[in-house]
Design an enzyme around this catalytic site. Structure first.
Site, PDB file in Angstrom:
ATOM      1  N   ASN A  34     106.491 -18.226 -12.791  1.00 24.52           N
ATOM      2  CA  ASN A  34     107.810 -17.572 -12.773  1.00 24.52           C
ATOM      3  C   ASN A  34     108.848 -18.390 -11.998  1.00 24.52           C
ATOM      4  O   ASN A  34     109.973 -17.924 -11.778  1.00 24.52           O
ATOM      5  CB  ASN A  34     107.713 -16.137 -12.222  1.00 24.52           C
ATOM      6  N   SER A 127      90.606 -19.152  -0.304  1.00 26.99           N
ATOM      7  CA  SER A 127      90.997 -19.921   0.876  1.00 26.99           C
ATOM      8  C   SER A 127      89.978 -19.765   1.998  1.00 26.99           C
ATOM      9  O   SER A 127      89.334 -18.725   2.137  1.00 26.99           O
ATOM     10  CB  SER A 127      92.362 -19.409   1.357  1.00 26.99           C
ATOM     11  N   TYR A 152      98.513 -12.397   4.083  1.00 26.89           N
ATOM     12  CA  TYR A 152      98.129 -13.421   3.096  1.00 26.89           C
ATOM     13  C   TYR A 152      96.606 -13.563   3.034  1.00 26.89           C
ATOM     14  O   TYR A 152      95.998 -13.498   1.967  1.00 26.89           O
ATOM     15  CB  TYR A 152      98.760 -14.788   3.442  1.00 26.89           C
ATOM     16  N   LYS A 156      93.536 -12.559  -0.040  1.00 21.49           N
ATOM     17  CA  LYS A 156      92.440 -13.389  -0.575  1.00 21.49           C
ATOM     18  C   LYS A 156      91.102 -12.650  -0.439  1.00 21.49           C
ATOM     19  O   LYS A 156      90.266 -12.678  -1.339  1.00 21.49           O
ATOM     20  CB  LYS A 156      92.386 -14.743   0.142  1.00 21.49           C
TER      21      LYS A 156
END
Length: 346
Positions: A34, A127, A152, A156
């Site tokens: 996007n 991650s 964040y 994950k």
């Protein structure tokens, strides 16, 4: 084995290098991006390297109807490599709901569409943040997943839990989660590389922007950690090595070599480098002098993290080939190319 693969976030840093690696292996790639944290110019870089332009769709994966329409338009998608996610730790602390919506809604909508397929292959960009400050080093895939230090990191962890639960109820769905350590560097052609918007959140772009004069000096956050020189230690992996791992992981699923229908692999070099070692390596590889100063510790930074790569080496048959100096030299070549393009545009 040629197949049509969707790469979400395919114009981002790791995504674009993975698109190159997939195309070089003969796969047909469709990119969804996007452009919220990337540039359409990256498409030209991919084409320049591979002499092949991937199909590009500007879609927001948070829009369930757009995702549905995409899979109706491309019913022959065999696999998905899912990068599209917001990834700045600091920003996630300031705006957690943005991160939960962007990183989890997009994942759920993709998986809902893949459940409708007879066979579906899914590679998840995860991650090493899921481990937090690990109890022992190097970090194996069996290390406990610690309470996340940031929204964040939490996305994950939750993302992997969502995939786990999906894999439990659908034996035709096969997924691999790749837990990256610290991706750096750029394609050797300097056609594509890491292109942070605004102030870089990662060490290497900050180093290259300082060396080229965009930043006054590099701040080294703390020199009183219990490491060899007092600075934080990380496992820095060349993005080209990382990209190849995605191709290998995808082909593992296509060739039915997986041991279960959801597997997890660490991707790193297996070696930790301190911030000061990275600075020295950069100066050695480029011949540039890097101004820096030691400042106070940064909240949320862990002391050290580097991977145990045995599982990826043995089961995926993958290992890193490029060393730190090489990665930093490629990042520097890319930084010079970025500045050159900016000057041409002005």
């Amino acid at each position: 084995m040629s197949s049509k693969i969707l790469v979400t976030g395919g114009l981002g840093f790791i995504g674009s290098h993975t698109v190159v690696a997939l195309q070089e292996q003969g796969h047909e790639v469709v990119i969804i991006d996007n452009l919220s944290n990337s540039s359409i110019d990256v498409l030209a870089g991919i084409t320049q390297i591979t002499q092949k332009t991937p199909i590009f769709e500007n879609i927001d994966l948070r829009n369930k109807n757009q995702v549905k329409e995409f899979f109706e338009k491309y019913p022959d998608i065999e696999g998905v490599v899912h990068f599209a996610a917001s990834k700045a730790v600091g920003e996630s602390v300031e705006n957690p709901l943005l991160y939960y919506e962007n990183n989890l809604a997009s994942l759920i909508y993709l998986l809902q569409e893949l459940q409708l397929k007879e066979n579906a292959y899914f590679i998840f960009s995860s991650s090493c943040t899921v481990y937090g400050q690990a109890d022992s080093l190097p970090i194996t895939e069996n290390a406990p997943v610690k309470k996340a230090e940031s929204p964040y990191g939490n996305t994950k962890q939750i993302g992997e839990e969502i995939i786990t639960d999906t894999a439990k109820i659908n034996k035709n769905f096969k997924a691999i989660s790749l837990r990256y350590f610290n991706p750096i560097g750029a394609h050797p052609s300097a056609e594509i590389g890491e292109l942070p918007i605004g102030t870089p959140q990662n060490l290497i772009p900050f180093i290259t922007q300082t060396a080229i004069g965009k930043r006054k000096e590099l701040s080294v956050f703390g020199d009183d950690y219990p490491t060899s020189d007092g600075t934080c230690v990380r496992d820095y992996i060349h993005v080209m090595d990382l990209a190849k791992a995605h191709v290998v992981a995808l082909e593992r699923l296509q060739q039915n070599k997986e041991k279960s229908n959801f597997e997890v692999f660490n991707l790193g070099t297996g070696k930790g480098s301190s911030v000061l070692e990275v600075i020295n390596s950069f100066e050695r590889a480029t011949g540039e002098n890097l101004p820096y100063k030691i400042v106070g510790r940064r909240e949320g930074d862990i002391v050290a993290a580097y991977a145990d790569t045995k599982k990826a080496n043995e089961e995926l048959g993958w290992k890193t080939e490029k060393h730190l100096d090489e990665a930093l030299k490629s990042a520097w070549d890319w930084q010079k190319e970025v500045v050159k393009r900016e000057e041409q545009d002005n």
